[in-house]
Design an enzyme around this catalytic site. Structure first.
Site, PDB file in Angstrom:
ATOM      1  N   ASP A 214       0.721  -1.004   0.029  1.00 41.40           N
ATOM      2  CA  ASP A 214       0.097   0.027  -0.015  1.00 41.40           C
ATOM      3  C   ASP A 214       0.789   1.388   0.034  1.00 41.40           C
ATOM      4  O   ASP A 214       2.070   1.328   0.583  1.00 41.40           O
ATOM      5  CB  ASP A 214      -0.981   0.068   1.073  1.00 41.40           C
ATOM      6  CG  ASP A 214      -1.849   1.238   1.171  1.00 41.40           C
ATOM      7  OD1 ASP A 214      -2.719   1.127   0.338  1.00 41.40           O
ATOM      8  OD2 ASP A 214      -1.870   1.774   2.042  1.00 41.40           O
ATOM      9  N   GLU A 263      14.459 -15.517   0.336  1.00 48.96           N
ATOM     10  CA  GLU A 263      14.957 -16.532   1.406  1.00 48.96           C
ATOM     11  C   GLU A 263      13.903 -17.607   1.257  1.00 48.96           C
ATOM     12  O   GLU A 263      14.159 -18.846   1.620  1.00 48.96           O
ATOM     13  CB  GLU A 263      14.662 -16.024   2.954  1.00 48.96           C
ATOM     14  CG  GLU A 263      15.559 -14.980   3.184  1.00 48.96           C
ATOM     15  CD  GLU A 263      15.068 -14.318   4.656  1.00 48.96           C
ATOM     16  OE1 GLU A 263      15.873 -13.397   4.907  1.00 48.96           O
ATOM     17  OE2 GLU A 263      14.187 -14.851   5.196  1.00 48.96           O
TER      18      GLU A 263
END
Length: 563
Positions: A214, A263
Site C-alpha cells: 500500500d 529467502e
C-alpha cells in the site's frame, strides 16, 4: 532435456507465476459473511473457494483483514500479525490458504507500511511515553508553531482532507498523510524496519505467496527544518528528493525486503501501489532488486477510447521491458468507481470533476448512466486486457458486471474520504465496496444471513451469482470463458500491432498466433476470413462483422479452443 534441467525449468516457471497471472482482488469485509454479523470474513472466503476455482483465476489478493477500528476500511492496522476477530482467526486464515492452494490459487496479502492505526500498541505507547521517548521516534512527532505550540508544524493537508497534523494531550503534534486515526511511521527508525521484516516473514511462513504494498511511494520522508509551506510543497518536483513522495531512499527499504522474499522457494512476490510522476520512477519499484512489479493505473483515468488505450498499452509494455518486470492491467479496484459505471457516463478522461457545489462521479450522476452501454464497453475493455501480455488484476464483482452503488445515505457511509472531502470523487469509495450478491433473493442477496454492512440496492438481484451462473450470456459466463481461454494465449510477453485502417479499431497478435480485435467505435468492423476462427466475443459476430463496442478473440488457424 535431462531430469535435473526439467526440474529447474519447472521451478523457474513456478517462481515466475506472477508475470502473467490473473489476480482477483477480495475486499474481505464485502465478499462473503459466514457468521451473519453483516461483515464479510475469512470463513466466508473459505466457503467460496470453489467459486474462485471455477472462475479460473491464478491468485487472490486480500485487502486488509487485520485487527482494525475501520477508520479507513481496514487500512488502519492495529496488529500486522493477526486477523481481526470479526473476520476470523489465524487458524481460519491457514485453512483458507490451504484450500486455495489445493485449487491451484495463490495468495497475495496487503501490507500497509506507511502508517498504523492509532490503536496500534506502538502508538498507544508513544502517547503515554511523552516527548523525546524512543516510542515516539517510531512515528513523526513535532512541536507546534505559535507562542504556545498551538499551531500545527505546517499547513499541510491530508489526502482525505483536513489538516495533516493532529495535536496530542501533551501539546506535540503527529503527522498523518491519511486519516487522523492513521499516524505515519518514521522509516528512519531501525526498529520500524526490523518489525516489518518480521511481518513479511510471519505471513510468508504461513504460506502467503506475495504482497501488495500500500502507498509504496510514501514511506520515507525528509522533515528537516525549516519545513516548506503547503504552497511551496506543491511546487517541489517529485524527482526523488521530494520531502514526502517517491524519495530515492525508499528503495533501500525494498532492497532489504527483496532479500527476505528471496529467502523462500519459490521467492515471494510483491507489487507496489506507487502513484509516481514518470515511467522511469515507477520502473524502480518494479525492478528485480526491489518489489519486482508495480501497478499500472493508467487505464483507471482513461476513456473507452482506442487512441488512449493504444498509447497506454504501448507505454506500459515499454516500461515493463525497461524494468525487466511485467506490467499490470487494472480497470477497477476498491478505490475507484467501477468501470462499468465509468464507461456508462459521459467521458471525462476517467476523472471526477466538481460542478458548482455538487461532486459528480466520473462524468455524471446516476441519472445520466447508460447501464447497458457501460456494461457492454466494460466487457469489451476487459476482454482486451485479458488478451494482453502481463498480469491482470480483477476486482470482486466486476465478473458480475456490477455498477457503482451511488444511492447510499450519508448516515450509512463509512469512507473517510466522503466525510472529509479528500482526493476522491466527493462520494467516497463506499459505492464500489458494497457486499456482493450471491443469490437473487435473501436478506443480503446471499452475502450473509442478515443485513449487509453497506446497503445493497434492489437491482443487485439481476446480477447475483446464482442468476448469472445459469445464464450463458451473462457477464460471469463471459469472464469464466475468457479466463479459461487466457491460459491458451498467454505465451510470451509481447504483441504485434496490426493495422486495421480504422482509428476506432485496435488489433494485435500474440506470439502464438492468437489475435485480439477491439472495436471502440459504433461502426461494425469486417473481420474477413478470421471471423470463422472467433473463439470468444462479448457480442454476437454475424456476417463476419464485429459490432461496435466489442472485442473478439481469434484463435490461430487449426486450433480448436473448445472445452
Amino acid at each position: 532435456m535431462t531430469d535435473a534441467l526439467l526440474v529447474e525449468t519447472r521451478k523457474a516457471a513456478a517462481a515466475a507465476w506472477w508475470r502473467q497471472a490473473a489476480v482477483y482482488q477480495i475486499y474481505p469485509r464485502s465478499f462473503a459473511d459466514a457468521n451473519g454479523d453483516g461483515i464479510g470474513d475469512i470463513p466466508g472466503i473459505l466457503s467460496r473457494v470453489d467459486y474462485l476455482r471455477d472462475l479460473g483465476i491464478d491468485a487472490v489478493w486480500l485487502s486488509p483483514f487485520y485487527p482494525s477500528a475501520l477508520a479507513d476500511g481496514g487500512y488502519d492496522v492495529a496488529d500486522y500479525r493477526n486477523v481481526d476477530p470479526r473476520l476470523g482467526t489465524l487458524e481460519d486464515f491457514d485453512a483458507m490458504v490451504r484450500a486455495l492452494h489445493a485449487r491451484g490459487i495463490r495468495v497475495v496479502v496487503d501490507i500497509v507500511p506507511n502508517h498504523t492505526s492509532d490503536l496500534h500498541e506502538w502508538f498507544q505507547e508513544a502517547l503515554d511515553a511523552g516527548r523525546g521517548s524512543a516510542a515516539r521516534e517510531r512515528y513523526i512527532f513535532r512541536e507546534g508553531r505559535g507562542e504556545n505550540g498551538e499551531l500545527p508544524p505546517t499547513d499541510w493537508v491530508s489526502v482525505f482532507g483536513g489538516p495533516a497534523w493532529e495535536r496530542v494531550e501533551d501539546g506535540q503534534w503527529y503527522f498523518h498523510n491519511f486519516a487522523t486515526e492513521q499516524p505515519d511511521l518514521n522509516w528512519d527508525s531501525r526498529e520500524v524496519r526490523e518489525d516489518f521484516l518480521k511481518t513479511l516473514r510471519f505471513w510468508s511462513d504461513r504460506g502467503v505467496d506475495g504482497f501488495r504494498i500500500d502507498v509504496a511511494h510514501m514511506l520515507t520522508k525528509d522533515l528537516t527544518e525549516p519545513l516548506p509551506s503547503r504552497a511551496e510543497l506543491e511546487l517541489i518536483p517529485q524527482d526523488g528528493k521530494h520531502p514526502l513522495i517517491d524519495r530515492d531512499d525508499v528503495h533501500e527499504i525494498y532492497a532489504e525486503w527483496r532479500r527476505v522474499f528471496d529467502e523462500y522457494d519459490p521467492p515471494r512476490t510483491a507489487v507496489a501501489e506507487a502513484w509516481v510522476s514518470t515511467p522511469e520512477r515507477r520502473a524502480r519499484y518494479a525492478s528485480a532488486e526491489g518489489l519486482g512489479q508495480a501497478f499500472n493505473f493508467d487505464l483507471l483515468v482513461a476513456d473507452f477510447d482506442a487512441a488512449q488505450f493504444r498509447s497506454i498499452i504501448a507505454e506500459n509494455l515499454a516500461q515493463s521491458k525497461m524494468s525487466g518486470s511485467s506490467t499490470t492491467w487494472v480497470l477497477s479496484n476498491h478505490d475507484v468507481t467501477r468501470h462499468a459505471t465509468r464507461y456508462g457516463l459521459p467521458a471525462l478522461n476517467g476523472r471526477p470533476v466538481k460542478q458548482g457545489t455538487e461532486w459528480v462521479a466520473a462524468g455524471g450522476p446516476e441519472s445520466r448512466l447508460d447501464r447497458d452501454g457501460g456494461r457492454r464497453r466494460a466487457h469489451a475493455a476487459t476482454l482486451m486486457l485479458l488478451g494482453l501480455p502481463g498480469s491482470t488484476y480483477l476486482y470482486q464483482g466486476e465478473e458480475l458486471g456490477l455498477h457503482e452503488v451511488a444511492e447510499i445515505a450519508p448516515e450509512q457511509r463509512q469512507d473517510p474520504a466522503f466525510f472529509r472531502g479528500g482526493e476522491f470523487d466527493g462520494l467516497g469509495r463506499d459505492g464500489c465496496r458494497v457486499p456482493l450478491p450471491w443469490t437473487a433473493s435473501g436478506a443480503s442477496f446471499g452475502f450473509g444471513s442478515g443485513a449487509a454492512h453497506l446497503p445493497q440496492p434492489a437491482w443487485f438481484a439481476e446480477y447475483a451469482v446464482d442468476a448469472e451462473a445459469a445464464d450463458p450470456s451473462s457477464t460471469l459466463s463471459l469472464y469464466r470463458e475468457a479466463l479459461r481461454l487466457r491460459h491458451l494465449l498467454q505465451a510470451g510477453e509481447s504483441l504485434e500491432w496490426v493495422d486495421t485502417g480504422s482509428d476506432d479499431v485496435l488489433r494485435f497478435v500474440r506470439p502464438n498466433g492468437w489475435q485480439i480485435v477491439t472495436n471502440f467505435g459504433v461502426v461494425p468492423f469486417d473481420l474477413g476470413a478470421d471471423a470463422e476462427h472467433v473463439a470468444l466475443a462479448n457480442v454476437e459476430v454475424e456476417g463476419g462483422l464485429l459490432p461496435g463496442e466489442a472485442t473478439a478473440w481469434i484463435a490461430p488457424e487449426g486450433l480448436n479452443p473448445g472445452r
